[in-house]
Design an enzyme around this catalytic site. Structure first.
Site, PDB file in Angstrom:
ATOM      1  N   GLY A 159      -5.344  -5.973  -0.178  1.00 41.92           N
ATOM      2  CA  GLY A 159      -3.863  -6.630  -0.724  1.00 41.92           C
ATOM      3  C   GLY A 159      -3.864  -6.821   0.937  1.00 41.92           C
ATOM      4  O   GLY A 159      -4.547  -7.254   2.030  1.00 41.92           O
ATOM      5  N   ARG A 160      -2.526  -7.033   1.171  1.00 42.04           N
ATOM      6  CA  ARG A 160      -1.489  -8.005   2.312  1.00 42.04           C
ATOM      7  C   ARG A 160      -2.579  -7.367   3.358  1.00 42.04           C
ATOM      8  O   ARG A 160      -2.672  -7.979   4.533  1.00 42.04           O
ATOM      9  CB  ARG A 160       0.088  -7.944   2.456  1.00 42.04           C
ATOM     10  CG  ARG A 160       0.226  -8.628   1.296  1.00 42.04           C
ATOM     11  CD  ARG A 160       1.901  -8.622   2.097  1.00 42.04           C
ATOM     12  NE  ARG A 160       3.028  -9.233   0.483  1.00 42.04           N
ATOM     13  CZ  ARG A 160       3.693  -8.398  -0.392  1.00 42.04           C
ATOM     14  NH1 ARG A 160       2.753  -7.122  -0.860  1.00 42.04           N
ATOM     15  NH2 ARG A 160       3.817  -9.189  -1.436  1.00 42.04           N
ATOM     16  N   ILE A 161      -2.734  -5.806   3.779  1.00 41.75           N
ATOM     17  CA  ILE A 161      -3.010  -5.461   5.057  1.00 41.75           C
ATOM     18  C   ILE A 161      -4.781  -5.453   4.986  1.00 41.75           C
ATOM     19  O   ILE A 161      -5.115  -5.162   6.014  1.00 41.75           O
ATOM     20  CB  ILE A 161      -2.532  -3.502   4.534  1.00 41.75           C
ATOM     21  CG1 ILE A 161      -0.680  -3.950   4.897  1.00 41.75           C
ATOM     22  CG2 ILE A 161      -2.824  -3.549   6.335  1.00 41.75           C
ATOM     23  CD1 ILE A 161       0.183  -1.997   4.752  1.00 41.75           C
ATOM     24  N   ARG A 181      -8.717  -3.747  -7.050  1.00 44.66           N
ATOM     25  CA  ARG A 181      -8.882  -4.068  -8.638  1.00 44.66           C
ATOM     26  C   ARG A 181      -8.658  -5.581  -9.214  1.00 44.66           C
ATOM     27  O   ARG A 181      -9.223  -5.259  -9.898  1.00 44.66           O
ATOM     28  CB  ARG A 181      -6.979  -4.093  -9.303  1.00 44.66           C
ATOM     29  CG  ARG A 181      -6.845  -1.631  -9.794  1.00 44.66           C
ATOM     30  CD  ARG A 181      -5.227  -2.108  -9.794  1.00 44.66           C
ATOM     31  NE  ARG A 181      -4.838  -3.357  -8.824  1.00 44.66           N
ATOM     32  CZ  ARG A 181      -3.687  -2.995  -9.122  1.00 44.66           C
ATOM     33  NH1 ARG A 181      -2.677  -2.839  -9.812  1.00 44.66           N
ATOM     34  NH2 ARG A 181      -2.523  -3.805  -8.308  1.00 44.66           N
ATOM     35  N   ARG A 243      -2.311   6.170   1.790  1.00 43.45           N
ATOM     36  CA  ARG A 243      -0.964   8.354   2.059  1.00 43.45           C
ATOM     37  C   ARG A 243      -2.395   8.770   2.048  1.00 43.45           C
ATOM     38  O   ARG A 243      -3.686   8.730   1.071  1.00 43.45           O
ATOM     39  CB  ARG A 243      -0.653   7.910   0.669  1.00 43.45           C
ATOM     40  CG  ARG A 243       0.792   6.553   0.492  1.00 43.45           C
ATOM     41  CD  ARG A 243       1.485   7.538   1.455  1.00 43.45           C
ATOM     42  NE  ARG A 243       2.811   6.262   1.293  1.00 43.45           N
ATOM     43  CZ  ARG A 243       3.270   5.525   2.471  1.00 43.45           C
ATOM     44  NH1 ARG A 243       2.650   5.442   3.110  1.00 43.45           N
ATOM     45  NH2 ARG A 243       4.938   4.798   1.782  1.00 43.45           N
ATOM     46  N   GLU A 272       1.627  15.690   3.963  1.00 40.54           N
ATOM     47  CA  GLU A 272       2.710  15.709   5.022  1.00 40.54           C
ATOM     48  C   GLU A 272       3.875  15.836   5.218  1.00 40.54           C
ATOM     49  O   GLU A 272       4.781  15.862   3.830  1.00 40.54           O
ATOM     50  CB  GLU A 272       2.819  13.982   4.774  1.00 40.54           C
ATOM     51  CG  GLU A 272       2.724  12.986   5.944  1.00 40.54           C
ATOM     52  CD  GLU A 272       2.395  11.348   5.967  1.00 40.54           C
ATOM     53  OE1 GLU A 272       1.820  11.291   5.578  1.00 40.54           O
ATOM     54  OE2 GLU A 272       4.127  11.424   6.116  1.00 40.54           O
ATOM     55  N   HIS A 290       1.764   9.050  10.852  1.00 42.38           N
ATOM     56  CA  HIS A 290       2.413   8.070  10.588  1.00 42.38           C
ATOM     57  C   HIS A 290       3.519   7.604  11.020  1.00 42.38           C
ATOM     58  O   HIS A 290       4.242   7.448  10.351  1.00 42.38           O
ATOM     59  CB  HIS A 290       3.526   9.232   9.007  1.00 42.38           C
ATOM     60  CG  HIS A 290       3.763   7.819   7.882  1.00 42.38           C
ATOM     61  ND1 HIS A 290       3.833   8.802   6.838  1.00 42.38           N
ATOM     62  CD2 HIS A 290       3.255   6.549   7.687  1.00 42.38           C
ATOM     63  CE1 HIS A 290       3.515   7.593   5.278  1.00 42.38           C
ATOM     64  NE2 HIS A 290       4.130   6.588   6.146  1.00 42.38           N
ATOM     65  N   GLY A 292       1.603   4.470  11.487  1.00 43.63           N
ATOM     66  CA  GLY A 292       0.836   3.008  11.502  1.00 43.63           C
ATOM     67  C   GLY A 292       1.761   1.525  11.206  1.00 43.63           C
ATOM     68  O   GLY A 292       1.101   0.607  11.807  1.00 43.63           O
TER      69      GLY A 292
HETATM   70  C1  DGY Z   1       5.656   2.564   3.844  1.00 43.48           C
HETATM   71  O1  DGY Z   1       6.493   1.817   4.718  1.00 43.48           O
HETATM   72  O2  DGY Z   1       5.372   2.991   2.781  1.00 43.48           O
HETATM   73  C2  DGY Z   1       4.900   3.139   5.834  1.00 43.48           C
HETATM   74  O3  DGY Z   1       3.812   4.027   5.345  1.00 43.48           O
HETATM   75  C3  DGY Z   1       5.844   3.224   6.566  1.00 43.48           C
HETATM   76  O4  DGY Z   1       4.813   3.385   7.724  1.00 43.48           O
END
Ligand code: DGY
Length: 328
Positions: A159-161, A181, A243, A272, A290, A292
């Site tokens: 996706g975007r990331i 997908r 996740r 977590e 967490h 990122g």
């Molecule tokens: C999110 O927005 O889902 C990220 O995991 C937060 O850093």
């Protein structure tokens, strides 16, 4: 003409600039102490507000949603991932859900690259060596890591990331492979020179680095199961900023202990904020809390998105970042 301000409950402390703007626009209840809500506090908040602004630390499951009052019509999540919200249950109760996509993309992709460099090049070990006064001078065999250039990167979730990571990794000279997908549009696939694998299993067995960027849904829980992790080459690395639940963490720990994986960079954990203690002792693992997407610019952009979603919704428009329940 004056209009009534919606009552908005925000469950965690947000950047001052976001909270101030919310104070101007809404009848807002802030959580300046930043103490996470219990399930009862969450349900009580959902009884009295028109809009709830939660974050990923709030477990908004079906039971909590069913305790919401009739006024609650929008859950405007401060964050991209919505796996902590039962979106289908919310929808069944006539409650809309929005999130904050796009604005965390570049920061998260930067952090994926940081881990991708840091783990094979042993950055943390090197920094600790200096800090502990153990650096006794250069030698040809000192602190050898592994080269990234020319290696194959397998991206799970394009996706975007995932795409932003692909663009960066091309700049590092990596060959881009992906499992998603849906296959990318041909122009985009060509831009990042990516190879598509319909079969995740087949891709896993051939990569040097795997990076995870798909959402956590019932379909992706333990997508990287023990069976799949065992398909990885023993000299490969795994990076996860999506996740923790997507990866079978116990299986990963066992493989790292046995040496059947070269290392891991983890920003998220299956339970977590608890972190598997065995991971803490491993030199070939870098663990982050967490963070990122944790930039001040990103958090302010997220707050702006939340405000836009609330404003659009309260003005009778479709909020731009509406989330639908995951496909089953
Ligand atoms: C999110 O927005 O889902 C990220 O995991 C937060 O850093």
């Amino acid at each position: 003409m004056t209009r009534t301000k919606p009552t908005v409950v925000v469950t965690r402390k947000l950047p001052d600039v976001v909270e101030t703007r919310m104070m101007e626009l809404f009848d807002v209840h802030l959580n300046v102490d930043d103490k996470p809500f219990s399930a009862d506090e969450l349900a009580a908040a959902m009884q009295k507000c028109d809009v709830l602004v939660p974050t990923l630390t709030d477990n908004i499951d079906k039971a909590v949603i069913n305790r919401a009052g009739p006024r609650l019509k929008l859950i405007a999540n401060f964050g991209n991932g919505v796996d902590h919200i039962d979106v289908a249950a919310a929808r069944a109760k006539g409650i809309n859900v929005t999130n904050t996509p796009d604005v965390l993309t570049e920061d998260t992709a930067d952090m994926a690259m940081a881990l991708m460099v840091a783990v094979p090049r042993r950055l943390l070990e090197g920094a600790e060596m200096i800090r502990n006064g153990q650096f006794k001078g250069w030698s040809p065999t000192h602190m050898l890591g592994h080269r990234l250039y020319g290696k194959r990167l397998g991206i799970i979730g394009m996706g975007r990331i995932g795409t932003a990571v692909a663009r960066r990794a091309r700049g590092f000279g990596m060959a881009i492979h992906y499992h998603n997908r849906r296959r990318l549009r041909p122009e985009l696939e060509a831009e990042v020179e990516a190879t598509y694998w319909e079969s995740l299993d087949q891709m896993l067995a051939r990569m040097d680095v795997i990076t995870v960027h798909c959402p956590h849904t019932p379909a992706t829980f333990h997508l990287l199961s023990e069976r799949r992790l065992k398909l990885l080459k023993p000299n490969s690395y795994i990076i996860n900023l999506a996740r923790g639940e997507i990866l079978d963490e116990n299986a990963l720990v066992r493989m790292l202990q046995e040496g059947t994986l070269a290392g891991a960079g983890l920003d998220v954990f299956e339970h977590e904020p608890a972190v598997n203690q065995k991971l803490l002792a491993m030199k070939n693992v870098i663990l982050l809390p967490h963070m990122g997407s944790a930039t001040i610019e990103g958090r302010i952009n997220m707050g702006e998105k939340v405000i836009i979603n609330i404003r659009a919704f309260c003005d009778g428009h479709a909020p731009p970042d509406r989330v639908l329940p995951p496909a089953t």
